[in-house]
Design an enzyme around this catalytic site. Structure first.
Site, PDB file in Angstrom:
ATOM      1  N   GLN A 151      -9.630  -1.001   8.818  1.00  0.00           N
ATOM      2  CA  GLN A 151      -9.047  -0.772  10.153  1.00  0.00           C
ATOM      3  C   GLN A 151      -9.779   0.355  10.881  1.00  0.00           C
ATOM      4  O   GLN A 151      -9.832   0.370  12.113  1.00  0.00           O
ATOM      5  CB  GLN A 151      -7.553  -0.415  10.037  1.00  0.00           C
ATOM      6  CG  GLN A 151      -6.658  -1.577   9.647  1.00  0.00           C
ATOM      7  CD  GLN A 151      -6.410  -1.618   8.153  1.00  0.00           C
ATOM      8  OE1 GLN A 151      -7.269  -1.231   7.358  1.00  0.00           O
ATOM      9  NE2 GLN A 151      -5.256  -2.100   7.753  1.00  0.00           N
ATOM     10  N   ASP A 186       3.695   5.092   8.670  1.00  0.00           N
ATOM     11  CA  ASP A 186       4.427   3.821   8.645  1.00  0.00           C
ATOM     12  C   ASP A 186       5.911   4.034   8.403  1.00  0.00           C
ATOM     13  O   ASP A 186       6.745   3.243   8.835  1.00  0.00           O
ATOM     14  CB  ASP A 186       3.835   2.883   7.607  1.00  0.00           C
ATOM     15  CG  ASP A 186       2.532   2.317   8.135  1.00  0.00           C
ATOM     16  OD1 ASP A 186       1.494   2.979   7.983  1.00  0.00           O
ATOM     17  OD2 ASP A 186       2.571   1.246   8.773  1.00  0.00           O
ATOM     18  N   ARG A 203      -0.931  -5.477  13.738  1.00  0.00           N
ATOM     19  CA  ARG A 203      -0.642  -4.548  12.641  1.00  0.00           C
ATOM     20  C   ARG A 203      -0.556  -3.145  13.220  1.00  0.00           C
ATOM     21  O   ARG A 203      -0.838  -2.932  14.395  1.00  0.00           O
ATOM     22  CB  ARG A 203      -1.639  -4.664  11.467  1.00  0.00           C
ATOM     23  CG  ARG A 203      -3.052  -4.965  11.801  1.00  0.00           C
ATOM     24  CD  ARG A 203      -3.752  -3.920  12.592  1.00  0.00           C
ATOM     25  NE  ARG A 203      -3.608  -2.595  12.025  1.00  0.00           N
ATOM     26  CZ  ARG A 203      -3.733  -1.462  12.686  1.00  0.00           C
ATOM     27  NH1 ARG A 203      -4.022  -1.470  13.995  1.00  0.00           N
ATOM     28  NH2 ARG A 203      -3.600  -0.304  12.108  1.00  0.00           N
ATOM     29  N   GLY A 204      -0.156  -2.197  12.335  1.00  0.00           N
ATOM     30  CA  GLY A 204       0.135  -0.858  12.827  1.00  0.00           C
ATOM     31  C   GLY A 204       1.630  -0.800  13.118  1.00  0.00           C
ATOM     32  O   GLY A 204       2.167  -1.682  13.808  1.00  0.00           O
ATOM     33  N   ALA A 205       2.285   0.258  12.609  1.00  0.00           N
ATOM     34  CA  ALA A 205       3.751   0.278  12.604  1.00  0.00           C
ATOM     35  C   ALA A 205       4.368   0.027  13.984  1.00  0.00           C
ATOM     36  O   ALA A 205       5.294  -0.778  14.123  1.00  0.00           O
ATOM     37  CB  ALA A 205       4.234   1.608  12.039  1.00  0.00           C
TER      38      ALA A 205
HETATM   39  O1  MRU Z   1      -1.590  -2.173   7.240  1.00  0.00           O
HETATM   40  P1  MRU Z   1      -1.624  -1.672   8.661  1.00  0.00           P
HETATM   41  O2  MRU Z   1      -2.936  -1.843   9.335  1.00  0.00           O
HETATM   42  O3  MRU Z   1      -0.452  -2.186   9.457  1.00  0.00           O
HETATM   43  O4  MRU Z   1      -1.400  -0.106   8.484  1.00  0.00           O
HETATM   44  C1  MRU Z   1      -1.451   0.722   9.588  1.00  0.00           C
HETATM   45  C2  MRU Z   1      -1.347   2.141   9.248  1.00  0.00           C
HETATM   46  O5  MRU Z   1      -1.191   2.530   8.111  1.00  0.00           O
HETATM   47  C3  MRU Z   1      -1.307   3.096  10.400  1.00  0.00           C
HETATM   48  O6  MRU Z   1      -1.920   4.293  10.043  1.00  0.00           O
HETATM   49  C4  MRU Z   1       0.155   3.322  10.718  1.00  0.00           C
HETATM   50  O7  MRU Z   1       0.779   2.139  11.076  1.00  0.00           O
HETATM   51  C5  MRU Z   1       0.389   4.364  11.673  1.00  0.00           C
HETATM   52  S1  MRU Z   1       0.040   3.967  13.359  1.00  0.00           S
HETATM   53  C6  MRU Z   1       1.428   3.228  13.994  1.00  0.00           C
END
Ligand code: MRU
Length: 353
Positions: free
Chosen positions: A197, A238, A51-53
């Site tokens: 997270q 994201d 996860r994380g963009a």
């Molecule tokens: O739902 P997730 O854990 O994928 O969300 C992640 C976030 O919102 C991060 O802050 C976001 O991806 C920025 S970091 C690449």
């Protein structure tokens, strides 16, 4: 980044298999998961093993490489690729990097002259996306560290560290760079309900890098800002709309509003691949709705070392679970990209790499 002294990326390709750190298990266990097909990779993105963009984008790029490697020769190649891209697209709707990576690998496949050439092109393009993601994180770190003074107290939300990227991260990259420059930094880590997270992943990363930090309940951020105990907020993104509005983890918006009310600078960090100029404003960004169970239950480790899931609410309780919110551009001090530190209104003049 190092885990127990060994360098790791968050996600990578080995032959035709995608391998990634299993983020469900951190901080209690460190395990690598092996994904033999693009369907397994899609499922790992959907269930947030990755996860994380940025990491989602890299995983989707490698997933597209798997699609090309699995596809039969013509005439079945093209329909298989189209279907595989669709499977990956349907995993998570908000993170722009997912669509950026799928479209880029698809374009490389379409430009190739044969199925065999397309397979090679897909692997090369997916690898380039992952490498660029790591390089962007490093550049964001270098630029962002200039804004961090020695002794700074920084608040962050969710996990925008190296686990959310291929390496380095976005919001935590300036923290890591500042730390390596010898600056003393202290990070207030929002726990980030419902999936925590911040508490699970960001705190684990900071511990590994030797950065001083404390986890705070999500609803404590205003208290610390009001007391003058936060010098700056740094978050990831994201998706960023053309007008500079930012989609990020649910709860980001209220942190930005409280930051402005207390004159605390609010920085967003993101690579150019997160910018979506086809979304004129934040209202055009699709917001993912996730299962109610993520709110109704928490998972953790007992003192005896057992990982278990417990219910928080009464049996008939309902829950609403939007995974992201929109922070309007007017609350954002600046957006730190690999190409420079920009005012939100300067985003429209950019084009993705
Ligand atoms: O739902 P997730 O854990 O994928 O969300 C992640 C976030 O919102 C991060 O802050 C976001 O991806 C920025 S970091 C690449």
């Amino acid at each position: 980044m190092l885990v127990n002294g060994q360098p790791y990326r968050t996600v990578w390709l080995e032959g035709s298999r995608v391998r990634m750190i299993n983020q469900h298990l951190i901080p209690h266990r460190f395990e690598i998961i092996d994904l033999p097909t693009h369907r397994d990779t899609a499922q790992a993105i959907k269930t947030m093993i990755v996860r994380g963009a940025g990491a989602i984008g890299a995983a989707a790029g490698y997933g597209m490489a798997q699609v090309a490697l699995e596809a039969p020769d013509d005439p079945g190649f093209e329909p298989y690729v189209r279907q595989g891209a669709q499977t990956l697209r349907q995993t998570r709707p908000t993170a722009q990097d997912l669509f950026y990576a799928i479209d880029r690998v698809l374009a490389a496949i379409e430009a190739a002259s044969s199925a065999q050439a397309a397979r090679q092109a897909a692997v090369a393009e997916a690898q380039a996306i992952a490498d660029e993601n790591a390089a962007a994180g490093e550049a964001i770190g270098r630029l962002g560290a200039e804004l961090i003074r020695d002794g700074a107290r920084i608040l962050t939300h969710c996990n925008a560290g190296w686990l959310a990227f291929v390496d380095w991260g976005s919001a935590l990259a300036p923290v890591y760079a500042a730390k390596r420059q010898g600056k003393d930094v202290f990070v207030l880590v929002d726990e980030t309900r419902p999936r925590c997270q911040g508490a699970r992943l960001t705190a684990w990363e900071l511990q590994g890098e030797g950065v001083r930090h404390a986890i705070i309940a999500d609803n404590a951020a205003g208290h610390f800002m009001h007391r003058g105990q936060v010098d700056m907020v740094i978050v990831g993104a994201d998706r960023i709309a053309a007008n500079g509005d930012v989609a990020n983890k649910i709860g980001t918006y209220e942190k930005a509003v409280v930051a402005q009310a207390n004159n605390v600078p609010f920085y967003v960090t993101a690579p150019l691949s997160t910018i979506d100029l086809n979304c004129p404003t934040g209202d055009d960004i699709p917001i993912e709705e996730r299962e109610a169970d993520e709110v109704l239950y928490v998972t953790g480790r007992t003192d005896e070392g057992q990982i278990c899931r417990v219910r928080l609410a009464h049996e008939a309780a309902q829950a609403l679970n939007p995974a992201f919110d929109i922070t309007p551009a007017r609350y954002i001090t600046a957006i730190i990209t690999q190409r420079g530190i920009l005012k939100p209104e300067e985003i429209a003049s950019l084009r993705s790499p």
